[in-house]
Design an enzyme around this catalytic site. Structure first.
Site, PDB file in Angstrom:
ATOM      1  N   ASP A  89       7.743   6.076  63.630  1.00 53.45           N
ATOM      2  CA  ASP A  89       7.827   5.110  62.623  1.00 53.45           C
ATOM      3  C   ASP A  89       7.674   5.544  61.312  1.00 53.45           C
ATOM      4  O   ASP A  89       7.232   6.909  61.196  1.00 53.45           O
ATOM      5  CB  ASP A  89       6.610   3.873  62.799  1.00 53.45           C
ATOM      6  CG  ASP A  89       5.319   4.369  62.511  1.00 53.45           C
ATOM      7  OD1 ASP A  89       5.036   5.551  63.284  1.00 53.45           O
ATOM      8  OD2 ASP A  89       4.470   3.807  62.110  1.00 53.45           O
ATOM      9  N   GLU A 154       1.847   4.742  63.691  1.00 54.83           N
ATOM     10  CA  GLU A 154       0.915   5.744  63.161  1.00 54.83           C
ATOM     11  C   GLU A 154       0.731   5.384  61.606  1.00 54.83           C
ATOM     12  O   GLU A 154      -0.321   5.208  61.073  1.00 54.83           O
ATOM     13  CB  GLU A 154       1.448   7.136  63.157  1.00 54.83           C
ATOM     14  CG  GLU A 154       0.542   8.187  62.716  1.00 54.83           C
ATOM     15  CD  GLU A 154       0.413   8.527  61.273  1.00 54.83           C
ATOM     16  OE1 GLU A 154      -0.542   8.999  60.732  1.00 54.83           O
ATOM     17  OE2 GLU A 154       1.334   8.166  60.646  1.00 54.83           O
TER      18      GLU A 154
HETATM   19  N1  BES Z   1       1.720  12.886  58.288  1.00 54.59           N
HETATM   20  C1  BES Z   1       0.713  11.888  57.490  1.00 54.59           C
HETATM   21  C2  BES Z   1      -0.672  12.633  57.518  1.00 54.59           C
HETATM   22  C3  BES Z   1      -0.734  13.763  56.900  1.00 54.59           C
HETATM   23  C4  BES Z   1      -0.147  13.857  55.696  1.00 54.59           C
HETATM   24  C5  BES Z   1      -1.655  14.904  57.273  1.00 54.59           C
HETATM   25  C6  BES Z   1      -0.402  15.235  54.941  1.00 54.59           C
HETATM   26  C7  BES Z   1      -1.915  15.957  56.585  1.00 54.59           C
HETATM   27  C8  BES Z   1      -1.214  16.094  55.484  1.00 54.59           C
HETATM   28  C9  BES Z   1       0.791  10.870  58.443  1.00 54.59           C
HETATM   29  O1  BES Z   1       1.826  10.273  58.977  1.00 54.59           O
HETATM   30  C10 BES Z   1       0.097   9.632  57.382  1.00 54.59           C
HETATM   31  O2  BES Z   1       0.560   9.625  56.467  1.00 54.59           O
HETATM   32  N2  BES Z   1      -0.887   8.863  57.694  1.00 54.59           N
HETATM   33  C11 BES Z   1      -1.346   7.897  56.907  1.00 54.59           C
HETATM   34  C12 BES Z   1      -2.427   7.322  58.002  1.00 54.59           C
HETATM   35  C13 BES Z   1      -2.832   5.896  57.433  1.00 54.59           C
HETATM   36  C14 BES Z   1      -1.754   4.984  57.267  1.00 54.59           C
HETATM   37  C15 BES Z   1      -3.714   5.313  58.337  1.00 54.59           C
HETATM   38  C16 BES Z   1      -1.963   8.424  55.955  1.00 54.59           C
HETATM   39  O3  BES Z   1      -2.909   9.624  55.874  1.00 54.59           O
HETATM   40  O4  BES Z   1      -1.889   7.767  54.832  1.00 54.59           O
HETATM   41 ZN    ZN Z   2       2.837  11.348  59.719  1.00 51.67          ZN
END
Ligand code: BES
Ligand code: ZN
Length: 457
Positions: A89, A154
Site C-alpha cells: 500500500d 502499513e
Molecule cells: N517506510 C516508512 C517508515 C520509515 C520512513 C522508516 C523513514 C524509517 C525512515 C513507512 O512506510 C511509514 O511511512 N510509516 C508510517 C507509519 C504510520 C502511518 C503508522 C509513518 O512513519 O508515518
Molecule cells: Zn513504508
C-alpha cells in the site's frame, strides 16, 4: 561471480519493468475508493510469488486489505527461517499539482524512477522478491528457509496485521524478520536501522458558535475557534521544543552515553542538511543533536490545521469550527495508548472557555529496537559489505513501522532493517523516487544475505 548475481544482472531490465507495472497500481490504503486498486496490487504480488516459484502461496483476506503469503522451506531444520515483510500500500499522492510527472505513471529521470511507492515500499519490498527469484531460478533452492508476507495497510497503521500475527503464529514462526522500508544514512552509505520511533496520532476539533459570524458584528464578544485552537497548539510545546503534556516523558528510556557517542560519530553534515531543506537553522529539543532529535527523542508536530476563510482576498468572518491533526513520534518505552490519553486530558484541561473541544485518536504504533548483538545483523552487515563495498552504519530512524514491535512481542523475532532508500527519496511527498542503482544493489544484497546467514549457522 555467483550464479544468482549474474542472473540479477541479466534480468535487470525485466525486473524494472515489473516494478513499474506494480507502481502503476494506485493502491492507496487511506482512501476507500481505492479498495479495488489495493486488491489489484495484492493480486499482482500473489501472481509474482507464484511465478518466482514460492510455495504455499496465499492471498489472505482480512477485515481490511489482504495479506499475501508465500514460503520456501526446503533448507532444512538446521537452517534459520527468515520472514520477509513489506507493504504494497502507498500514501495518497496529494498535492497532485506539485508532481512533475504523474504519480502512478513511473518515469525514469537519471538513475531514478519517480512514482508514488517507488521507495516506500514497493521498490524496496520488490528487491526481496527478485532476490528469491534469482536463487530459485539459478539454484532451485534457497540457502535458508524463507517466508514472505506483503501487506496492504502499513500506511494506515497495520490495524489488521496484529490480529493476523496472533492468529497465525505457527505459519509465521521465524528466527528473524527481514525488512527493507527504511533509508540509507546517505547516498552510497549503506545502513542497518536498529531503532524506529512509535506513533500516536490525534485529531482535535473545536466547535464555536452554531454558524460562521461577521467578524465586526460579533468579533470580541465570542470565543473564536481558530484562536482557541492556536492557543491550545501553542501550549503543547515550549520555546525549547520540549513537549508540555504532563507525564509525556515519564517512560522514555534515556539515551546512554555510549549511544550518544556512537551517534556523534555518524557522518552527519548539518550544513548540508540545512541546505537541502533551504532552512536557515535547525530547531528541536534543547540539549540534543539534530540526529538525536530526529531519530531517538520523542516529539510532537501539527500535521494539518484548518478552519475559516482561505480563499482569495479578505473575508471578514469568525469561523464556527476549527481542527488540527497532531502526531507524536514516540521512543521506547512510551505506550501510544497512554500517550494518547495524556494528550487528550491535557488538551481538555487547557481548552479555552466558550468553545467545545473534542479529541479523537487515530492509528498509532510502538517504537521498536533490534538487539545490537543479534547474529542476523552480522550476516546483513556482510551482505552490504560484499555488494556495496563498505561496512554498513548502524542507525536509528525517526519513522515508524508499527508491526516491527509486534514481530518481537508476538513472534519473538528481531527485525533486520536493511534500507535501500534515501532520505531524499521524498516518501509521502510529491515526486517520490527510488534509485534504480539501489534497486539493483538491493536485490543483490538481499540474495547475498540469505547466503551469508546460511554460512553462519
Ligand atoms: N517506510 C516508512 C517508515 C520509515 C520512513 C522508516 C523513514 C524509517 C525512515 C513507512 O512506510 C511509514 O511511512 N510509516 C508510517 C507509519 C504510520 C502511518 C503508522 C509513518 O512513519 O508515518
Ligand atoms: Zn513504508
Amino acid at each position: 561471480m555467483a550464479g544468482y548475481l549474474n542472473y540479477i544482472d541479466e534480468h535487470k531490465a525485466r525486473f524494472e519493468q515489473e516494478l513499474f507495472d506494480l507502481l502503476r497500481i494506485p493502491s492507496i490504503s487511506a482512501v476507500k475508493s481505492h479498495k479495488g486498486d489495493v486488491h489489484q496490487a495484492a493480486e499482482f504480488i500473489r501472481a509474482q510469488f507464484e511465478q518466482i516459484g514460492l510455495q504455499d502461496v496465499q492471498l489472505i483476506e482480512t477485515p481490511g486489505n489482504p495479506v499475501v503469503y508465500g514460503s520456501f522451506l526446503e533448507a532444512g531444520p538446521d537452517k534459520p527461517t527468515v520472514l520477509v515483510y513489506g507493504h504494497y500500500d502507498v500514501q495518497p499522492p496529494d498535492p497532485l499539482e506539485l508532481w512533475e510527472t504523474e504519480p502512478f505513471e513511473p518515469t525514469v529521470r537519471g538513475e531514478d524512477v519517480y512514482a508514488r511507492g517507488a521507495s516506500d515500499d514497493k521498490g524496496q519490498a520488490y528487491t526481496h522478491v527478485k532476490a528469491i527469484e534469482a536463487w530459485l531460478k539459478t539454484e532451485g533452492r534457497l540457502p535458508v528457509n524463507v517466508k514472505v508476507i506483503i501487506e496492504g495497510e502499513e500506511e494506515i497503521g497495520s490495524p489488521n496485521l496484529v490480529p493476523f500475527l496472533e492468529a497465525n503464529k505457527e505459519l509465521l514462526a521465524c528466527d528473524m524478520v527481514l525488512i527493507s522500508d527504511t533509508s540509507m544514512f546517505d547516498k552510497d552509505v549503506p545502513s542497518i536501522t536498529y531503532g524506529l520511533r512509535g506513533l500516536a496520532y490525534m485529531q482535535v476539533f473545536v466547535q464555536g458558535p452554531n454558524r460562521d459570524l461577521h467578524s465586526g458584528t460579533y468579533g470580541g464578544a465570542v470565543q473564536n475557534p481558530l484562536n482557541a485552537l492556536c492557543e491550545i497548539v501553542a501550549k503543547l510545546k515550549d520555546e525549547n521544543g520540549v513537549v508540555q503534556i504532563p507525564g509525556f516523558y515519564d517512560d522514555v528510556i534515556a539515551l546512554s552515553d555510549e549511544e550518544r557517542a556512537e551517534s556523534a560519530k555518524l557522518p552527519f553534515d548539518e550544513q548540508a542538511f540545512k541546505d537541502s531543506l533551504d532552512i536557515e537553522d535547525v530547531f528541536g529539543e534543547k540539549g540534543y543533536t539534530t540526529l538525536e532529535r530526529k531519530s531517538s527523542r520523542p516529539t510532537l508536530d501539527v500535521n494539518g490545521i484548518w478552519g475559516g476563510y482561505q480563499g482569495e482576498g479578505a473575508k471578514t468572518v469568525l469561523p464556527a469550527k476549527a481542527g488540527a491533526k497532531i502526531s507524536m513520534r514516540l521512543v521506547p518505552d512510551q505506550e501510544p495508548k497512554k500517550i494518547a490519553k495524556l494528550f487528550a486530558d491535557y488538551v481538555m484541561k487547557i481548552a479555552p472557555k466558550g468553545v467545545k473541544v473534542t479529541v479523537e485518536e487515530h492509528h498509532g504504533g510502538n517504537a521498536a529496537m533490534t538487539d545490537l548483538g543479534f547474529y542476523g545483523l552480522e550476516a546483513a552487515s556482510k551482505a552490504f559489505e560484499d555488494i556495496y563495498g563498505k561496512k554498513p552504519l548502524f542507525t536509528r530512524e525517526g519513522g515508524s513501522i508499527p508491526i516491527v514491535a509486534d514481530f518481537k512481542k508476538v513472534l519473538g523475532a528481531n527485525s533486520i532493517l536493511m534500507g535501500f532508500g534515501l532520505n531524499s527519496d521524498a516518501i509521502h511527498s510529491p515526486n517520490e523516487k527510488f534509485s534504480l542503482v539501489d534497486f539493483q544493489r538491493g536485490i543483490k544484497t538481499s540474495a547475498r544475505f540469505f547466503e551469508a546467514l546460511a554460512e553462519m549457522k
